[in-house]
Motif scaffolding. Sequence first.
Motif, PDB file in Angstrom:
ATOM      1  N   ILE A  63       0.804  -1.212   0.000  1.00  0.00           N
ATOM      2  CA  ILE A  63       0.000   0.000   0.000  1.00  0.00           C
ATOM      3  C   ILE A  63       0.841   1.267   0.000  1.00  0.00           C
ATOM      4  O   ILE A  63       0.426   2.279  -0.536  1.00  0.00           O
ATOM      5  CB  ILE A  63      -0.997  -0.012   1.181  1.00  0.00           C
ATOM      6  CG1 ILE A  63      -2.132   0.981   0.961  1.00  0.00           C
ATOM      7  CG2 ILE A  63      -0.313   0.280   2.491  1.00  0.00           C
ATOM      8  CD1 ILE A  63      -3.109   0.539  -0.053  1.00  0.00           C
ATOM      9  N   ASP A  65       4.427   3.654  -0.687  1.00  0.00           N
ATOM     10  CA  ASP A  65       5.500   3.765  -1.675  1.00  0.00           C
ATOM     11  C   ASP A  65       6.706   2.976  -1.191  1.00  0.00           C
ATOM     12  O   ASP A  65       7.058   3.015  -0.017  1.00  0.00           O
ATOM     13  CB  ASP A  65       5.897   5.235  -1.877  1.00  0.00           C
ATOM     14  CG  ASP A  65       4.770   6.041  -2.492  1.00  0.00           C
ATOM     15  OD1 ASP A  65       3.927   5.430  -3.185  1.00  0.00           O
ATOM     16  OD2 ASP A  65       4.738   7.260  -2.284  1.00  0.00           O
ATOM     17  N   ILE A 103      -9.185   5.733   3.196  1.00  0.00           N
ATOM     18  CA  ILE A 103      -9.573   4.768   2.155  1.00  0.00           C
ATOM     19  C   ILE A 103     -10.974   4.241   2.445  1.00  0.00           C
ATOM     20  O   ILE A 103     -11.752   3.978   1.539  1.00  0.00           O
ATOM     21  CB  ILE A 103      -8.570   3.588   2.086  1.00  0.00           C
ATOM     22  CG1 ILE A 103      -7.216   4.072   1.576  1.00  0.00           C
ATOM     23  CG2 ILE A 103      -9.106   2.453   1.223  1.00  0.00           C
ATOM     24  CD1 ILE A 103      -6.126   3.017   1.668  1.00  0.00           C
ATOM     25  N   ARG A 141     -12.478  -3.016  -3.167  1.00  0.00           N
ATOM     26  CA  ARG A 141     -12.126  -3.737  -4.389  1.00  0.00           C
ATOM     27  C   ARG A 141     -12.293  -2.812  -5.588  1.00  0.00           C
ATOM     28  O   ARG A 141     -13.306  -2.138  -5.742  1.00  0.00           O
ATOM     29  CB  ARG A 141     -13.006  -4.961  -4.559  1.00  0.00           C
ATOM     30  CG  ARG A 141     -12.774  -5.982  -3.475  1.00  0.00           C
ATOM     31  CD  ARG A 141     -12.198  -7.259  -4.024  1.00  0.00           C
ATOM     32  NE  ARG A 141     -11.648  -8.076  -2.964  1.00  0.00           N
ATOM     33  CZ  ARG A 141     -12.230  -9.165  -2.495  1.00  0.00           C
ATOM     34  NH1 ARG A 141     -13.383  -9.552  -2.963  1.00  0.00           N
ATOM     35  NH2 ARG A 141     -11.630  -9.863  -1.557  1.00  0.00           N
ATOM     36  N   LYS A 143     -10.614  -0.145  -6.130  1.00  0.00           N
ATOM     37  CA  LYS A 143     -10.181   1.224  -5.829  1.00  0.00           C
ATOM     38  C   LYS A 143      -8.657   1.312  -5.895  1.00  0.00           C
ATOM     39  O   LYS A 143      -7.956   0.306  -5.836  1.00  0.00           O
ATOM     40  CB  LYS A 143     -10.668   1.646  -4.448  1.00  0.00           C
ATOM     41  CG  LYS A 143     -12.180   1.783  -4.357  1.00  0.00           C
ATOM     42  CD  LYS A 143     -12.559   2.463  -3.063  1.00  0.00           C
ATOM     43  CE  LYS A 143     -14.046   2.631  -2.958  1.00  0.00           C
ATOM     44  NZ  LYS A 143     -14.597   3.704  -3.737  1.00  0.00           N
ATOM     45  N   ASN A 144      -8.166   2.534  -6.024  1.00  0.00           N
ATOM     46  CA  ASN A 144      -6.726   2.796  -6.080  1.00  0.00           C
ATOM     47  C   ASN A 144      -6.305   3.656  -4.907  1.00  0.00           C
ATOM     48  O   ASN A 144      -7.106   4.416  -4.355  1.00  0.00           O
ATOM     49  CB  ASN A 144      -6.358   3.509  -7.379  1.00  0.00           C
ATOM     50  CG  ASN A 144      -6.516   2.614  -8.579  1.00  0.00           C
ATOM     51  OD1 ASN A 144      -6.125   1.460  -8.555  1.00  0.00           O
ATOM     52  ND2 ASN A 144      -7.102   3.140  -9.634  1.00  0.00           N
ATOM     53  N   PHE A 145      -5.028   3.524  -4.546  1.00  0.00           N
ATOM     54  CA  PHE A 145      -4.412   4.356  -3.524  1.00  0.00           C
ATOM     55  C   PHE A 145      -3.094   4.835  -4.083  1.00  0.00           C
ATOM     56  O   PHE A 145      -2.240   4.013  -4.456  1.00  0.00           O
ATOM     57  CB  PHE A 145      -4.203   3.559  -2.234  1.00  0.00           C
ATOM     58  CG  PHE A 145      -3.566   4.340  -1.123  1.00  0.00           C
ATOM     59  CD1 PHE A 145      -4.313   5.258  -0.399  1.00  0.00           C
ATOM     60  CD2 PHE A 145      -2.234   4.167  -0.808  1.00  0.00           C
ATOM     61  CE1 PHE A 145      -3.733   5.977   0.632  1.00  0.00           C
ATOM     62  CE2 PHE A 145      -1.648   4.886   0.218  1.00  0.00           C
ATOM     63  CZ  PHE A 145      -2.399   5.792   0.936  1.00  0.00           C
ATOM     64  N   LYS A 146      -2.943   6.149  -4.203  1.00  0.00           N
ATOM     65  CA  LYS A 146      -1.726   6.743  -4.782  1.00  0.00           C
ATOM     66  C   LYS A 146      -1.447   6.153  -6.166  1.00  0.00           C
ATOM     67  O   LYS A 146      -0.311   5.835  -6.506  1.00  0.00           O
ATOM     68  CB  LYS A 146      -0.530   6.562  -3.857  1.00  0.00           C
ATOM     69  CG  LYS A 146      -0.660   7.323  -2.548  1.00  0.00           C
ATOM     70  CD  LYS A 146       0.612   7.227  -1.710  1.00  0.00           C
ATOM     71  CE  LYS A 146       0.452   8.025  -0.434  1.00  0.00           C
ATOM     72  NZ  LYS A 146       1.653   7.968   0.390  1.00  0.00           N
ATOM     73  N   GLY A 147      -2.514   5.954  -6.934  1.00  0.00           N
ATOM     74  CA  GLY A 147      -2.371   5.486  -8.306  1.00  0.00           C
ATOM     75  C   GLY A 147      -2.152   3.997  -8.472  1.00  0.00           C
ATOM     76  O   GLY A 147      -1.941   3.527  -9.587  1.00  0.00           O
ATOM     77  N   ARG A 148      -2.173   3.247  -7.385  1.00  0.00           N
ATOM     78  CA  ARG A 148      -1.964   1.802  -7.469  1.00  0.00           C
ATOM     79  C   ARG A 148      -3.193   1.082  -6.944  1.00  0.00           C
ATOM     80  O   ARG A 148      -3.826   1.540  -5.987  1.00  0.00           O
ATOM     81  CB  ARG A 148      -0.731   1.406  -6.649  1.00  0.00           C
ATOM     82  CG  ARG A 148       0.547   1.946  -7.262  1.00  0.00           C
ATOM     83  CD  ARG A 148       1.764   1.811  -6.398  1.00  0.00           C
ATOM     84  NE  ARG A 148       1.970   0.480  -5.867  1.00  0.00           N
ATOM     85  CZ  ARG A 148       2.883   0.207  -4.957  1.00  0.00           C
ATOM     86  NH1 ARG A 148       3.650   1.163  -4.485  1.00  0.00           N
ATOM     87  NH2 ARG A 148       3.034  -1.014  -4.510  1.00  0.00           N
ATOM     88  N   PRO A 149      -3.531  -0.072  -7.530  1.00  0.00           N
ATOM     89  CA  PRO A 149      -4.692  -0.822  -7.036  1.00  0.00           C
ATOM     90  C   PRO A 149      -4.486  -1.263  -5.584  1.00  0.00           C
ATOM     91  O   PRO A 149      -3.369  -1.589  -5.175  1.00  0.00           O
ATOM     92  CB  PRO A 149      -4.766  -2.050  -7.942  1.00  0.00           C
ATOM     93  CG  PRO A 149      -3.843  -1.790  -9.066  1.00  0.00           C
ATOM     94  CD  PRO A 149      -2.888  -0.720  -8.656  1.00  0.00           C
ATOM     95  N   ILE A 150      -5.572  -1.258  -4.826  1.00  0.00           N
ATOM     96  CA  ILE A 150      -5.515  -1.696  -3.434  1.00  0.00           C
ATOM     97  C   ILE A 150      -5.676  -3.211  -3.387  1.00  0.00           C
ATOM     98  O   ILE A 150      -6.631  -3.751  -3.931  1.00  0.00           O
ATOM     99  CB  ILE A 150      -6.633  -1.032  -2.597  1.00  0.00           C
ATOM    100  CG1 ILE A 150      -6.443   0.481  -2.581  1.00  0.00           C
ATOM    101  CG2 ILE A 150      -6.644  -1.600  -1.185  1.00  0.00           C
ATOM    102  CD1 ILE A 150      -7.581   1.224  -1.914  1.00  0.00           C
TER     103      ILE A 150
END
Length: 162
Positions: A63, A65, A103, A141, A143-150
């Motif tokens: 989740i 970086d 989130i 499901r 959704k993205n967090f900072k441009g990445r899939p969760i």
Amino acid sequence: MNSERYVPISVIAEFKLVRNLTTDRDLIVSVLRESSGVTVDETGTRVKPNISTPRNTIILRDIADAEESVRCGWDPDFAGGRKGVALRAGREWNSELMEISDIFSGEEGRPVKSVRREHGNAWFVTFETEEDALQMLFYIRGKNFKGRPIAGRMKSENILKS
């Protein structure tokens, strides 16, 4: 005890306290079947405990970086006086903590009980009930967090902790 947590009833029947009460195997099986604390198998030869552990924690993987490094330390005041419930590492930590909690905010959101960072980029998010956690797992499901899939899953608890 086998891998399914079953114990032969013959073992239970040999306990001194049980033998002092009765040696009647049918009576022992009957009493065990009436108990809400155990489950007797179909054959009436094995018994296992009815242990249920609430699965109210979602594990979020990968989740954060990869280049972030957080210095963590215990902060009982941050966790409301409960030792080990939360960690902190200055402003960066509090900001990440709020981002993770956010989130789960929104129209379908459920209150988050606690958030803690585990090994690497994994976060444990705990809810009040298993139903809330499952609902939030389905909610995140896609959704993205900072441009990445969760990536998330329910945390399994070890019921036979030593």
